[in-house]
Design an enzyme around this catalytic site. Structure first.
Site, short mmCIF file in Angstrom:
data_model
loop_
_atom_site.label_atom_id
_atom_site.label_comp_id
_atom_site.label_asym_id
_atom_site.label_seq_id
_atom_site.Cartn_x
_atom_site.Cartn_y
_atom_site.Cartn_z
CG HIS A 34 -2.92 9.45 1.17
ND1 HIS A 34 -3.53 10.13 2.20
CD2 HIS A 34 -3.72 8.40 0.88
CE1 HIS A 34 -4.64 9.52 2.53
NE2 HIS A 34 -4.79 8.46 1.75
CG HIS A 36 -1.86 1.08 1.38
ND1 HIS A 36 -2.06 1.75 2.57
CD2 HIS A 36 -2.71 1.64 0.49
CE1 HIS A 36 -2.99 2.67 2.40
NE2 HIS A 36 -3.41 2.63 1.15
O1 G3P Z 1 -6.42 1.76 -3.07
C1 G3P Z 1 -6.95 1.70 -1.85
C2 G3P Z 1 -6.44 2.64 -0.81
O2 G3P Z 1 -5.20 3.17 -1.12
C3 G3P Z 1 -7.43 3.71 -0.53
O3 G3P Z 1 -7.14 4.43 0.59
O4 G3P Z 1 -6.62 6.60 1.55
O5 G3P Z 1 -4.88 4.87 1.45
O6 G3P Z 1 -5.59 5.99 -0.62
P1 G3P Z 1 -5.99 5.52 0.73
MG MG Z 2 -4.46 4.88 -2.12
#
Ligand code: G3P
Ligand code: MG
Length: 258
Positions: free
Chosen positions: A52, A10
C-alpha cells in the site's frame, strides 16, 4: 451491473492481520470472507508486489521508496512484525503469490493497481494486468467462445486511482473488467468511465451522497465503496444503491450481510 461479491476484505484481510500479506487473506478466510481487495505496486526491478505505502517505515522496516528498491532487498523484510509479534516474519507477498493463494482458496479479487511513483504508472498497470490475465487465460478464452454469467462474475476487477495505469491495464488485458477509483467523484466521472471501458465506479463512502449514487446507478455502472467499517453505515449506503464495499472489520461485518 455488479455480478461480483458484495462484501470484500480490505487490503487482504482488513486490520486484524498485516495488510496485503498471505496472513491477511488467511484471516479473511477465517471470518468467512471469500473476496478481497489488495494493492499492487512495482519494485524498482518491476516485480509486482502487494503493497500500500509507496515508502518503507510503516508496514516495512527501514526507509526509502518501494520504487527505488529491488525485490531481492524487499523479500528479506518483515512485513508483519509492525502489527504485533504474532505476525513477525511474515514476508512481503508478490502478486504471483497473492493470485495463486486467492485462486487456490476461491477468493474473488479486486486488484487495486497502485503505482508507487508517477513514472511507474503505465508499467504498473500493464504488468499487473498481464499477470492477472495469465491466470485467467483459460476462462477468458472460454468466455469468448461462449458467454457465461457465472464465469464472467468470477473474473477479478482491476481498479486504480491512476487513470493512466488503468488505461495501460485496459490495453494489456482488454477483457478484464475495470473499476475507476476516486476519492471524490469528479464532474467528468462518466466520461472517464467510458474512456476506460470501466464497469464500475469505486469511491469513498465518506464523499458519496444518495444523489451521486443514484446518478452512477442510473448511468448503468456498478458502484463500489471503500472502506466501510460500521454495519449501520453499510446498511445506509445499501439503501442508496451501492452494490458492494470493502471493509477493514471482517470481525464486525459478516461477509454475507448483503
Ligand atoms: O479499493 C479501495 C481502497 O483500497 C482505496 O484505498 O488507500 O486503502 O488503497 P486504499
Ligand atoms: Mg487499496
Amino acid at each position: 451491473m455488479w455480478p461480483y461479491p458484495k462484501i470484500l476484505a480490505h487490503r487482504g484481510g482488513g486490520t486484524l492481520a498485516p495488510e496485503n500479506t498471505l496472513a491477511g487473506f488467511r484471516t479473511g478466510l477465517q471470518f468467512g470472507y471469500r473476496a478481497a481487495e489488495f494493492d499492487v505496486m512495482l519494485t524498482r526491478d518491476e516485480v509486482p508486489i502487494l503493497m500500500h505505502d509507496p515508502k518503507r517505515g510503516r508496514t516495512l522496516p527501514g526507509e526509502g521508496a518501494i520504487a527505488a528498491a529491488d525485490w531481492d532487498e524487499l523479500r528479506e523484510l518483515d512485513a508483519g512484525g509492525w502489527l504485533g509479534p504474532a505476525f513477525a516474519g511474515e514476508r512481503v507477498c508478490t502478486l504471483e503469490q497473492g493470485l495463486d493463494f486467492c485462486l487456490e482458496h476461491g477468493i474473488w479479487m479486486n486488484v487495486e493497481i497502485k503505482p508507487g511513483a508517477p513514472e511507474q504508472a503505465r508499467r504498473t498497470g500493464e504488468l499487473a494486468a498481464l499477470a492477472v490475465r495469465r491466470r485467467f487465460d483459460g476462462l477468458l478464452a472460454a468466455l469468448r467462445e461462449k458467454p457465461d454469467a457465472a464465469g464472467a462474475a468470477s473474473l477479478p476487477v482491476l481498479s486504480s486511482f491512476s487513470f493512466e495505469a488503468l488505461m495501460a491495464a485496459a490495453q494489456a488485458a482488454p477483457d478484464l473488467p475495470r473499476g475507476f477509483l476516486v476519492d471524490v467523484i469528479p464532474a467528468d466521472w462518466e466520461q472517464r468511465l467510458r474512456t476506460l471501458g470501466a464497469v464500475a465506479l469505486h469511491t469513498s463512502h465518506k464523499n458519496l451522497t444518495p444523489e451521486l449514487a443514484g446518478r452512477v446507478k442510473a448511468a448503468g455502472y456498478g458502484l463500489f465503496c471503500y472502506t466501510v467499517n460500521d454495519p449501520a453505515r453499510a446498511a445506509e449506503i445499501r439503501e442508496w444503491g451501492v452494490d458492494a464495499f470493502c471493509t477493514d472489520r471482517v470481525d464486525l461485518i459478516s461477509a454475507h450481510a448483503w
